[in-house]
Design a protein around this motif. Structure first.
Motif, PDB file in Angstrom:
ATOM      1  N   GLY A  33       0.798  -1.215   0.000  1.00  0.00           N
ATOM      2  CA  GLY A  33       0.000   0.000   0.000  1.00  0.00           C
ATOM      3  C   GLY A  33       0.830   1.264   0.000  1.00  0.00           C
ATOM      4  N   ARG A  34       2.138   1.140  -0.203  1.00  0.00           N
ATOM      5  CA  ARG A  34       2.995   2.323  -0.222  1.00  0.00           C
ATOM      6  C   ARG A  34       4.151   2.112  -1.193  1.00  0.00           C
ATOM      7  NH1 ARG A  34       7.513   1.222   2.643  1.00  0.00           N
ATOM      8  NH2 ARG A  34       7.415  -0.524   4.048  1.00  0.00           N
ATOM      9  N   PRO A  35       4.685   3.208  -1.740  1.00  0.00           N
ATOM     10  CA  PRO A  35       5.819   3.082  -2.645  1.00  0.00           C
ATOM     11  C   PRO A  35       7.077   2.623  -1.907  1.00  0.00           C
ATOM     12  CG  PRO A  35       4.782   5.247  -2.838  1.00  0.00           C
ATOM     13  CD  PRO A  35       4.185   4.557  -1.644  1.00  0.00           C
ATOM     14  N   ALA A  36       7.975   1.984  -2.638  1.00  0.00           N
ATOM     15  CA  ALA A  36       9.264   1.570  -2.073  1.00  0.00           C
ATOM     16  C   ALA A  36      10.186   2.778  -2.090  1.00  0.00           C
ATOM     17  CB  ALA A  36       9.864   0.426  -2.868  1.00  0.00           C
ATOM     18  N   ARG A  37      10.349   3.423  -0.956  1.00  0.00           N
ATOM     19  CA  ARG A  37      11.163   4.629  -0.906  1.00  0.00           C
ATOM     20  C   ARG A  37      12.393   4.468  -0.032  1.00  0.00           C
ATOM     21  NH1 ARG A  37       6.546   7.041  -2.316  1.00  0.00           N
ATOM     22  NH2 ARG A  37       6.682   8.507  -3.967  1.00  0.00           N
ATOM     23  N   THR A  38      12.334   3.573   0.941  1.00  0.00           N
ATOM     24  CA  THR A  38      13.475   3.434   1.828  1.00  0.00           C
ATOM     25  C   THR A  38      14.489   2.471   1.220  1.00  0.00           C
ATOM     26  OG1 THR A  38      12.584   1.554   3.056  1.00  0.00           O
ATOM     27  CG2 THR A  38      11.969   3.762   3.833  1.00  0.00           C
ATOM     28  N   LEU A  39      15.714   2.568   1.709  1.00  0.00           N
ATOM     29  CA  LEU A  39      16.765   1.673   1.240  1.00  0.00           C
ATOM     30  C   LEU A  39      16.394   0.224   1.553  1.00  0.00           C
ATOM     31  CD1 LEU A  39      19.542   1.339  -0.019  1.00  0.00           C
ATOM     32  CD2 LEU A  39      20.537   1.725   2.242  1.00  0.00           C
ATOM     33  N   ASP A  70      13.348  -1.078   1.736  1.00  0.00           N
ATOM     34  CA  ASP A  70      12.331  -1.494   0.761  1.00  0.00           C
ATOM     35  C   ASP A  70      12.974  -1.834  -0.579  1.00  0.00           C
ATOM     36  OD1 ASP A  70      10.282  -1.082   2.570  1.00  0.00           O
ATOM     37  OD2 ASP A  70       9.652   0.845   1.712  1.00  0.00           O
ATOM     38  N   ARG A  71      13.883  -0.996  -1.011  1.00  0.00           N
ATOM     39  CA  ARG A  71      14.523  -1.207  -2.311  1.00  0.00           C
ATOM     40  C   ARG A  71      15.369  -2.471  -2.306  1.00  0.00           C
ATOM     41  NH1 ARG A  71      14.753   3.846  -5.626  1.00  0.00           N
ATOM     42  NH2 ARG A  71      13.269   5.191  -4.602  1.00  0.00           N
ATOM     43  N   ARG A  72      16.072  -2.712  -1.201  1.00  0.00           N
ATOM     44  CA  ARG A  72      16.866  -3.942  -1.106  1.00  0.00           C
ATOM     45  C   ARG A  72      15.965  -5.171  -1.140  1.00  0.00           C
ATOM     46  NH1 ARG A  72      21.320  -1.981   3.297  1.00  0.00           N
ATOM     47  NH2 ARG A  72      22.776  -1.116   1.780  1.00  0.00           N
ATOM     48  N   ALA A  73      14.821  -5.088  -0.452  1.00  0.00           N
ATOM     49  CA  ALA A  73      13.884  -6.217  -0.455  1.00  0.00           C
ATOM     50  C   ALA A  73      13.368  -6.469  -1.865  1.00  0.00           C
ATOM     51  CB  ALA A  73      12.730  -5.951   0.507  1.00  0.00           C
ATOM     52  N   LEU A  74      13.037  -5.421  -2.589  1.00  0.00           N
ATOM     53  CA  LEU A  74      12.555  -5.577  -3.960  1.00  0.00           C
ATOM     54  C   LEU A  74      13.647  -6.139  -4.868  1.00  0.00           C
ATOM     55  CD1 LEU A  74      10.398  -2.372  -4.457  1.00  0.00           C
ATOM     56  CD2 LEU A  74       9.607  -4.737  -4.348  1.00  0.00           C
ATOM     57  N   LEU A  75      14.871  -5.673  -4.686  1.00  0.00           N
ATOM     58  CA  LEU A  75      15.973  -6.204  -5.497  1.00  0.00           C
ATOM     59  C   LEU A  75      16.204  -7.675  -5.198  1.00  0.00           C
ATOM     60  CD1 LEU A  75      18.533  -3.264  -5.483  1.00  0.00           C
ATOM     61  CD2 LEU A  75      17.249  -4.139  -7.433  1.00  0.00           C
ATOM     62  N   GLY A  76      16.101  -8.059  -3.937  1.00  0.00           N
ATOM     63  CA  GLY A  76      16.238  -9.470  -3.581  1.00  0.00           C
ATOM     64  C   GLY A  76      15.165 -10.313  -4.225  1.00  0.00           C
ATOM     65  N   PHE A  77      13.940  -9.799  -4.212  1.00  0.00           N
ATOM     66  CA  PHE A  77      12.830 -10.506  -4.847  1.00  0.00           C
ATOM     67  C   PHE A  77      13.071 -10.639  -6.344  1.00  0.00           C
ATOM     68  CE2 PHE A  77       8.769 -10.266  -7.109  1.00  0.00           C
ATOM     69  CZ  PHE A  77       8.169 -11.426  -6.642  1.00  0.00           C
ATOM     70  N   ARG A  78      13.450  -9.525  -6.985  1.00  0.00           N
ATOM     71  CA  ARG A  78      13.702  -9.558  -8.430  1.00  0.00           C
ATOM     72  C   ARG A  78      14.819 -10.529  -8.776  1.00  0.00           C
ATOM     73  NH1 ARG A  78      14.599  -4.092 -11.404  1.00  0.00           N
ATOM     74  NH2 ARG A  78      15.108  -5.647 -12.954  1.00  0.00           N
TER      75      ARG A  78
END
Length: 132
Positions: A79-85, A87-95
């Motif tokens: 429900g929120r954009p990935a703005r924190t480091l 969040d971004r690391r979690a998204l990169l790990g997922f990708r």
């Protein structure tokens, strides 16, 4: 102290962009306006714009100013954009996991035709050594 000023300016501009107060494609207030409104230096304004650019919220145009972009979509389920480091690391790990698995599956699905395509590509490129 300037770090806190930069963070405060980033948060204010981010909120204005995400809320639509500054619409996508609209020019951000000028550096002089931001300096006057927030009581900050030109360096703080430049750093804030650089951070917003890194977040994908603004696009600077040399000699024209910085323009708001459409805010990125929220990651699914948050429900929120990935703005924190974090969040971004979690998204990169997922990708990384998804893309690695997709690559492995594509490699397994390769057929004899793939060899034919490689030979044709090698033939089309001058200077590529012959395969053994």
């Amino acid at each position: 102290m300037s770090h806190n000023l930069t963070t405060a300016l980033v948060e204010d501009l981010r909120a204005r962009i995400v809320s639509g107060h500054i619409a996508p494609g609209e020019r951000l207030p000028s550096g002089s306006t931001l300096i006057a409104e927030h009581g900050v230096s030109r360096t703080v304004v430049r750093e804030a714009v650089a951070r917003l650019q890194a977040e994908g919220l603004v696009h600077p145009r040399r000699g024209s100013g910085s323009y708001a972009l459409t805010p990125p979509a929220s990651p699914p389920g948050t429900g929120r954009p990935a703005r924190t480091l974090q969040d971004r690391r979690a998204l990169l790990g997922f990708r990384t996991g998804v893309e690695s698995e997709a690559t492995a599956l594509a490699a397994l699905a390769a057929t004899a035709r793939a060899d034919h395509h490689l030979v044709r590509m090698e033939d089309a490129l001058p200077g590529v050594p012959e395969r053994s």
